[in-house]
Every structure is written in C-alpha cells, then in structure tokens.
Scaffold this motif. Structure first.
Motif, PDB file in Angstrom:
ATOM      1  N   LEU A 223      -8.684   8.837 -42.708  1.00 47.00           N
ATOM      2  CA  LEU A 223      -7.373   9.161 -43.832  1.00 47.00           C
ATOM      3  C   LEU A 223      -6.700   7.760 -44.275  1.00 47.00           C
ATOM      4  N   PRO A 224      -7.256   6.585 -44.712  1.00 46.37           N
ATOM      5  CA  PRO A 224      -6.815   5.224 -45.529  1.00 46.37           C
ATOM      6  C   PRO A 224      -6.011   4.830 -45.544  1.00 46.37           C
ATOM      7  N   LEU A 225      -5.507   5.748 -46.119  1.00 46.42           N
ATOM      8  CA  LEU A 225      -4.310   6.508 -46.880  1.00 46.42           C
ATOM      9  C   LEU A 225      -2.400   6.814 -45.572  1.00 46.42           C
ATOM     10  N   CYS A 226      -2.994   7.176 -44.972  1.00 46.43           N
ATOM     11  CA  CYS A 226      -2.338   7.818 -43.691  1.00 46.43           C
ATOM     12  C   CYS A 226      -1.971   6.741 -43.256  1.00 46.43           C
ATOM     13  N   SER A 227      -0.313   6.687 -43.031  1.00 44.82           N
ATOM     14  CA  SER A 227       0.105   5.273 -42.268  1.00 44.82           C
ATOM     15  C   SER A 227       0.083   6.435 -40.644  1.00 44.82           C
ATOM     16  N   VAL A 228       0.433   5.583 -39.836  1.00 49.88           N
ATOM     17  CA  VAL A 228      -0.050   6.280 -37.981  1.00 49.88           C
ATOM     18  C   VAL A 228       1.598   5.784 -37.484  1.00 49.88           C
ATOM     19  N   GLU A 229       2.121   6.370 -36.813  1.00 55.37           N
ATOM     20  CA  GLU A 229       3.168   6.043 -36.026  1.00 55.37           C
ATOM     21  C   GLU A 229       2.681   6.440 -34.513  1.00 55.37           C
ATOM     22  N   VAL A 230       2.713   5.427 -33.376  1.00 54.80           N
ATOM     23  CA  VAL A 230       3.002   5.915 -31.908  1.00 54.80           C
ATOM     24  C   VAL A 230       3.680   5.751 -31.483  1.00 54.80           C
ATOM     25  N   LEU A 231       4.301   7.258 -30.491  1.00 51.14           N
ATOM     26  CA  LEU A 231       5.599   7.164 -29.805  1.00 51.14           C
ATOM     27  C   LEU A 231       4.943   7.050 -28.460  1.00 51.14           C
ATOM     28  N   ILE A 232       4.873   5.853 -27.958  1.00 47.76           N
ATOM     29  CA  ILE A 232       4.100   5.381 -25.975  1.00 47.76           C
ATOM     30  C   ILE A 232       5.033   5.942 -24.941  1.00 47.76           C
ATOM     31  N   PRO A 233       4.709   5.768 -24.552  1.00 49.11           N
ATOM     32  CA  PRO A 233       4.960   5.811 -22.918  1.00 49.11           C
ATOM     33  C   PRO A 233       5.242   4.542 -22.183  1.00 49.11           C
ATOM     34  N   ASP A 234       5.850   4.027 -21.244  1.00 48.25           N
ATOM     35  CA  ASP A 234       6.353   2.572 -20.561  1.00 48.25           C
ATOM     36  C   ASP A 234       4.761   1.414 -20.559  1.00 48.25           C
ATOM     37  N   PHE A 235       3.584   2.338 -20.079  1.00 47.32           N
ATOM     38  CA  PHE A 235       2.350   2.347 -19.145  1.00 47.32           C
ATOM     39  C   PHE A 235       2.717   1.406 -18.224  1.00 47.32           C
ATOM     40  N   LEU A 236       4.160   1.956 -17.810  1.00 49.21           N
ATOM     41  CA  LEU A 236       4.272   1.346 -15.585  1.00 49.21           C
ATOM     42  C   LEU A 236       4.736  -0.645 -16.135  1.00 49.21           C
ATOM     43  N   GLY A 237       5.178  -0.870 -17.973  1.00 40.01           N
ATOM     44  CA  GLY A 237       4.859  -2.051 -17.452  1.00 40.01           C
ATOM     45  C   GLY A 237       3.952  -3.121 -17.771  1.00 40.01           C
ATOM     46  N   ASN A 238       2.621  -2.334 -18.054  1.00 39.38           N
ATOM     47  CA  ASN A 238       1.733  -2.883 -18.461  1.00 39.38           C
ATOM     48  C   ASN A 238       1.384  -3.022 -19.602  1.00 39.38           C
ATOM     49  N   ASN A 239       1.629  -5.000 -19.819  1.00 36.26           N
ATOM     50  CA  ASN A 239       1.067  -5.544 -20.858  1.00 36.26           C
ATOM     51  C   ASN A 239      -0.228  -5.283 -21.856  1.00 36.26           C
ATOM     52  N   ASP A 240      -1.044  -5.733 -20.643  1.00 32.70           N
ATOM     53  CA  ASP A 240      -2.468  -5.514 -21.241  1.00 32.70           C
ATOM     54  C   ASP A 240      -2.633  -4.057 -22.053  1.00 32.70           C
ATOM     55  N   ALA A 241      -2.037  -2.836 -21.262  1.00 41.42           N
ATOM     56  CA  ALA A 241      -2.508  -1.855 -21.654  1.00 41.42           C
ATOM     57  C   ALA A 241      -1.197  -1.394 -23.815  1.00 41.42           C
ATOM     58  N   LEU A 242      -0.341  -2.525 -23.256  1.00 45.32           N
ATOM     59  CA  LEU A 242       0.296  -2.409 -24.725  1.00 45.32           C
ATOM     60  C   LEU A 242      -0.463  -3.386 -25.702  1.00 45.32           C
ATOM     61  N   LYS A 243      -0.817  -4.006 -25.422  1.00 49.32           N
ATOM     62  CA  LYS A 243      -1.727  -5.076 -26.023  1.00 49.32           C
ATOM     63  C   LYS A 243      -2.934  -4.045 -26.306  1.00 49.32           C
ATOM     64  N   VAL A 244      -3.794  -3.476 -26.343  1.00 50.48           N
ATOM     65  CA  VAL A 244      -4.594  -2.664 -26.719  1.00 50.48           C
ATOM     66  C   VAL A 244      -3.941  -1.775 -27.956  1.00 50.48           C
ATOM     67  N   VAL A 245      -2.752  -1.034 -27.747  1.00 49.79           N
ATOM     68  CA  VAL A 245      -2.134  -0.239 -28.348  1.00 49.79           C
ATOM     69  C   VAL A 245      -1.770  -1.272 -29.704  1.00 49.79           C
ATOM     70  N   MET A 246      -0.980  -2.207 -29.654  1.00 51.71           N
ATOM     71  CA  MET A 246      -0.881  -3.056 -30.653  1.00 51.71           C
ATOM     72  C   MET A 246      -2.246  -3.704 -31.606  1.00 51.71           C
ATOM     73  N   ASP A 247      -3.562  -3.767 -31.641  1.00 49.53           N
ATOM     74  CA  ASP A 247      -4.382  -4.234 -31.760  1.00 49.53           C
ATOM     75  C   ASP A 247      -4.677  -3.792 -32.381  1.00 49.53           C
ATOM     76  N   ALA A 248      -4.344  -2.092 -32.443  1.00 48.90           N
ATOM     77  CA  ALA A 248      -4.743  -0.920 -33.080  1.00 48.90           C
ATOM     78  C   ALA A 248      -4.430  -0.633 -34.566  1.00 48.90           C
ATOM     79  N   LYS A 249      -3.443  -1.773 -34.281  1.00 50.46           N
ATOM     80  CA  LYS A 249      -1.795  -1.899 -35.161  1.00 50.46           C
ATOM     81  C   LYS A 249      -1.598  -0.522 -35.630  1.00 50.46           C
ATOM     82  N   PRO A 250      -0.592  -0.097 -35.339  1.00 47.14           N
ATOM     83  CA  PRO A 250      -0.184   1.462 -36.019  1.00 47.14           C
ATOM     84  C   PRO A 250       0.898   0.649 -36.866  1.00 47.14           C
ATOM     85  N   ASP A 251       0.865   2.143 -37.738  1.00 43.44           N
ATOM     86  CA  ASP A 251       2.286   1.272 -38.662  1.00 43.44           C
ATOM     87  C   ASP A 251       3.513   1.374 -38.236  1.00 43.44           C
TER      88      ASP A 251
END
Length: 290
Positions: A129-157
């Motif tokens: 669905l190319p026109l569908c916006s995607v929102e993610v509600l994530i846990p804190d990943f225990l403060g793992n910024n590398d994990a956060l980067k994986v999510v942010m690199d996927a560019k949720p809306d």
C-alpha cells in the motif's frame, strides 16, 4: 481495603458489533494476528473496528514486562515469527487502510527488542500500500539506540513512544521502563530523522498532580515531541492499579488547550482517548508543523 471509585457517567463505551467489526475480527484470527485493541482491552475497539481501523500488535501476545496498568499477558514469549510482517501487510491490504498503526509487546529477550520486525513490517505495508501512512508505537528497546536506528531508517510516518505517566510515578506504573530513558528515545528519534513527527501519550488517574501533568508536557516539548494524546486510565482487572481519580471532560478540554499552547501540533484529549485513537487524523497536521 480501599473503596473503588464509582465509574462516572461520562465513561461510556459505544458497543457496535456490525459487519465491519465481525469481518475484521475474523480476518485477524484467520491470519493469526494480534491487535492491541483486543489484548489491551481498549474501550474504543467497537468504534474503531466498525470504522475499519485497527492497531496491529506484532512480536506475539506475551510481554516480557508486567506494567501495573496494562492488560496484555506477561511471561516468557514464544519464538520470533519472521513471516509476521507479511501477514500484517496482507491484512492491511485486505482492509485497504489509509493509515496503519503497528505496535508490539516488549521483547527484552531479543537483542534488538524486535526492531528488525518493526522495520520489516513498515517495508511490507509500504510495498503493498504505497499511499498508506505507517505509524509505529514502539517500546524503549532498553535504551538501545542501534535498535531505534533500525526503526527510524525504515522511515515510519509517525514514531510513537508513550511516556504513560509523570516522572514521580513512572517506576511504580511502568515495569523496567524509565522516564528519562523514554525522553531520551524521543530525543534520539528526532536526531536520527528530524522530519519524522514524534508522538507520546499520558494516561490520567493513577495519582498524578495537575502541575505534574503540565511538567510532563513541558518535558515532551523539550525533546520536540509533536503529538500528544491524553486519556483516562481504566483498571483492566482487580490486580492492576486502582483508579485514583476520574477526570471530567472539562479537565481534558483544558489540558488540550495547555498542550496546544505549548506547541504540540496535534492534541487528542478526552476520557476514552487512547494512543492510536483518531491516529489517521494526526498525520497531516503533524507533518505540516515539522
């Protein structure tokens, strides 16, 4: 033994089990998917499902944490399901969603907290669905910024992470989570992807003071959080936290104005508001204010 507060008249859940509701429920079962709508016993499930919107809950239905406000099952999670992102995308396509919300249980047993499955789910939905916006509600990943980067690199809306309560009560309400760590996550999300709107939520009625609510708003704005939702905490079972106070709708209206005055681009504030309520309406208003 404490006396339970009587539920006020303004806490009314609209029961709508029409064809859309039944169809979505059957679809979730057939694709072995979970929704936070069901697992967290959201009061808006009937309204949202009748409107063909739902919040997918990935990484299973067993959480590694036991937050004292949450109805999701806790324990030792099952194995990781690498095919789950495609099933989420398949369901989103079947529903012809315009806005897809994806959340998860906390998976502290995984090295990346499940970040790779979040990213795969974002990519899978976008492919279908190319026109569908995607929102993610994530846990804190225990403060793992590398994990956060994986999510942010996927560019949720929209990147959503809930602070849940005020700093004084955080340790009591949220198992393993830390107030400062959540604020750091929201800050780091903006460092990684400055143009992606961030969002958080505060639930009221667990013992916070009015000034503490306003301070939490200020703290969220200090890390450039764009969207805020505020709702009334409702006790999901006798073993969970008691409701200390029921806030009337007028108080939520005042808090909405307080949030807008502080610069949030969008504020949802009412007793039955939950983190994903009216999420589809928040995308454009937030993006226009980044």
């Amino acid at each position: 033994m404490t006396t339970k507060l009587p539920k006020p008249d303004w806490i009314r859940i609209k029961l709508t089990t029409d064809d859309n509701y039944q169809e979505i429920k059957s679809m979730m079962r057939s694709k072995t998917l979970h929704t936070v709508c069901e697992e967290a016993r959201c009061p808006n499930i009937y309204e949202c499902w009748a409107n063909r919107t739902a919040t997918f809950m990935i990484l299973g239905d067993i959480c590694t944490r036991a937050c004292r406000f949450c109805a999701v099952n806790t324990g030792k999670p099952t194995e990781l399901d690498l095919e789950e992102p495609e099933r989420v995308a398949d369901a989103a396509e079947s529903m012809n969603l315009q806005h897809c919300v994806i959340t998860s249980v906390a998976r502290d047993d995984l090295q990346d907290g499940g970040a790779s499955i979040f990213a795969a789910s974002i990519h899978a939905v976008r492919k279908r669905l190319p026109l569908c916006s995607v929102e993610v509600l994530i846990p804190d990943f225990l403060g793992n910024n590398d994990a956060l980067k994986v999510v942010m690199d996927a560019k949720p809306d929209i990147l959503n992470h809930n602070i849940e309560t005020v700093e004084r009560l955080s340790d009591r309400v949220r198992a393993k989570a830390k107030y400062t760590r959540s604020m750091e996550l929201l800050h780091n999300a903006k460092v990684l992807q400055p143009t992606i709107p961030t969002k958080s939520s505060i639930m009221l009625g667990v013992g916070e003071e009015w000034d503490e609510i306003l301070q939490t708003m200020d703290d969220l704005r200090a890390v450039d959080c764009n969207i805020l939702t505020l709702g009334q905490y409702l006790q999901p079972s006798p073993k969970h936290l008691d409701v200390e106070k029921y806030y009337p709708p007028a108080d939520f209206a005042i808090l909405k104005e307080e949030g807008l005055k502080r610069g949030f681009s969008h504020v949802e504030s009412a007793p039955l508001v939950r983190s994903s309520y009216n999420a589809h309406a928040q995308v454009k208003s937030a993006a226009n204010n980044i």
